[in-house]
Write a protein that holds these residues in place. Structure first.
Motif, PDB file in Angstrom:
ATOM      1  N   SER A 183     -34.428  13.001 -20.574  1.00 55.17           N
ATOM      2  CA  SER A 183     -35.876  12.830 -20.716  1.00 55.17           C
ATOM      3  C   SER A 183     -36.634  13.922 -19.944  1.00 55.17           C
ATOM      4  CB  SER A 183     -36.303  11.440 -20.221  1.00 55.17           C
ATOM      5  OG  SER A 183     -36.061  11.333 -18.844  1.00 55.17           O
ATOM      6  N   TYR A 184     -35.919  14.666 -19.120  1.00 52.51           N
ATOM      7  CA  TYR A 184     -36.542  15.801 -18.409  1.00 52.51           C
ATOM      8  C   TYR A 184     -36.385  17.069 -19.250  1.00 52.51           C
ATOM      9  CZ  TYR A 184     -36.870  13.005 -14.131  1.00 52.51           C
ATOM     10  OH  TYR A 184     -37.188  12.047 -13.215  1.00 52.51           O
ATOM     11  N   ASP A 185     -37.367  17.946 -19.142  1.00 59.51           N
ATOM     12  CA  ASP A 185     -37.325  19.199 -19.913  1.00 59.51           C
ATOM     13  C   ASP A 185     -36.104  20.036 -19.533  1.00 59.51           C
ATOM     14  OD1 ASP A 185     -39.571  18.544 -21.220  1.00 59.51           O
ATOM     15  OD2 ASP A 185     -40.937  19.713 -19.949  1.00 59.51           O
ATOM     16  N   GLU A 186     -35.852  20.121 -18.236  1.00 59.75           N
ATOM     17  CA  GLU A 186     -34.747  20.963 -17.747  1.00 59.75           C
ATOM     18  C   GLU A 186     -33.500  20.097 -17.570  1.00 59.75           C
ATOM     19  OE1 GLU A 186     -35.020  24.196 -17.272  1.00 59.75           O
ATOM     20  OE2 GLU A 186     -37.156  24.289 -17.733  1.00 59.75           O
ATOM     21  N   TYR A 187     -32.937  19.696 -18.690  1.00 60.00           N
ATOM     22  CA  TYR A 187     -31.807  18.748 -18.645  1.00 60.00           C
ATOM     23  C   TYR A 187     -30.573  19.374 -17.956  1.00 60.00           C
ATOM     24  CZ  TYR A 187     -28.037  15.777 -20.464  1.00 60.00           C
ATOM     25  OH  TYR A 187     -26.939  14.965 -20.580  1.00 60.00           O
ATOM     26  N   CYS A 188     -30.078  18.704 -16.941  1.00 55.99           N
ATOM     27  CA  CYS A 188     -28.876  19.136 -16.202  1.00 55.99           C
ATOM     28  C   CYS A 188     -28.966  20.598 -15.760  1.00 55.99           C
ATOM     29  CB  CYS A 188     -27.625  18.927 -17.046  1.00 55.99           C
ATOM     30  SG  CYS A 188     -27.170  17.201 -17.248  1.00 55.99           S
ATOM     31  N   ALA A 189     -30.162  21.025 -15.420  1.00 59.00           N
ATOM     32  CA  ALA A 189     -30.381  22.453 -15.163  1.00 59.00           C
ATOM     33  C   ALA A 189     -29.506  23.001 -14.025  1.00 59.00           C
ATOM     34  CB  ALA A 189     -31.858  22.694 -14.842  1.00 59.00           C
ATOM     35  N   PHE A 190     -29.408  22.253 -12.928  1.00 60.08           N
ATOM     36  CA  PHE A 190     -28.671  22.824 -11.791  1.00 60.08           C
ATOM     37  C   PHE A 190     -27.166  22.894 -12.071  1.00 60.08           C
ATOM     38  CE2 PHE A 190     -26.923  22.632  -7.339  1.00 60.08           C
ATOM     39  CZ  PHE A 190     -27.201  23.966  -7.077  1.00 60.08           C
ATOM     40  N   GLY A 191     -26.628  21.872 -12.707  1.00 57.61           N
ATOM     41  CA  GLY A 191     -25.202  21.914 -13.074  1.00 57.61           C
ATOM     42  C   GLY A 191     -24.913  23.086 -13.999  1.00 57.61           C
TER      43      GLY A 191
END
Ligand SMILES: Cc1cc2nc3c(=O)[nH]c(=O)nc-3n(C[C@H](O)[C@H](O)[C@H](O)COP(=O)(O)O)c2cc1C
Length: 238
Positions: A183-191
């Protein structure tokens, strides 16, 4: 030695009590004891005091006596340390977590590995250095995303300082579990960032990165299967 003396002395006291019980004529304490009996009592008391002093000195001598050191085996010193029979360098389980889920999964990953006899270590991402990664053969990284596609707070420094540069990590094999919420724009961004950085540094991904959408059980069971395959032993569910 001391307990033997104590036993002998106790037996002597019982014998003396038995003898003294027959020494009294008539009713007990009908009159003050005679002088000879006072002397006998005082003598017994003094003898007992001397015996106590002698016993105490004996036990002090025992304590100060040098003890010959007996070499201990490893299992006697650290019985709970996992065996290092499989590999000499530990498998690293590294986590970046904001609210604790990635850390909890990392702990379970560690238990799977150790349960299968692997020598494994659990570390937060902020305690990792490039040198440590360069001397590690296998790492499992579990990373969540916080804010708007940002690293968890404790991992920000690592992301800014270490991941902004390419290093030679060609001897490292790794797998990444990326935790997030679609539901967040930056899905799993850090991983995803960690995975991309490791690839740029020449590290070898043993499996495709697994993205976990809002604790999706299917993705978590894929991660379990991946860890089990590495460990070589099926384990109870995460
Ligand atoms: C304040 C907040 C911000 C988040 N931002 C993102 C995000 O940008 N992208 C994403 O995929 N997930 C986001 N998530 C979801 C978390 O990454 C997800 O719940 C994860 O399982 C949390 O793991 P942790 O407990 O180890 O931090 C956010 C969660 C919270 C509470």
């Amino acid at each position: 030695m001391i307990s033997k003396v104590n036993t002998i002395f106790l037996a002597a006291l019982v014998f003396a009590a038995w003898g003294l019980a027959h020494w009294t004529e008539g009713t007990w304490w009908i009159a003050p004891p005679s002088a000879s009996r006072w002397w006998a009592a005082a003598g017994s008391l003094a003898a007992y005091g001397l015996l106590c002093v002698w016993s105490f000195r004996g036990s002090s001598a025992l304590k100060t006596m040098p003890v010959k050191a007996t070499p201990m085996t490893c299992s006697q010193v650290l019985p709970e340390v996992p065996s290092r029979s499989f590999d000499d360098d530990p498998v690293l389980v590294i986590y970046a977590s904001e609210t604790g889920f990635a850390e909890e999964l990392a702990q379970q990953t560690l238990e799977l590995l150790r349960g299968a006899g692997k020598f494994a270590e659990l570390l937060p991402l902020d305690s990792i250095s490039v040198e440590r990664l360069q001397t590690t053969r296998q790492a499992f990284l579990l990373a969540s995303t916080a804010g708007e596609g940002e690293p968890p707070a404790h991992a920000c420094e690592f992301a800014e300082d270490v991941m902004s540069t390419q290093h030679d990590l060609s001897t490292l094999s790794y797998a990444v579990l990326a935790l997030g919420d679609s539901s967040y724009d930056e899905y799993c961004a850090f991983g995803r960032q960690i995975d991309a950085w490791l690839q740029q540094c020449g590290a070898k991904a043993t499996d495709d990165r697994i993205d976990v959408d809002d604790a999706d059980p299917m993705a978590l069971s894929d991660w379990q299967a991946l860890v089990e395959e590495f460990a070589g032993t099926p384990q109870p569910s995460l």
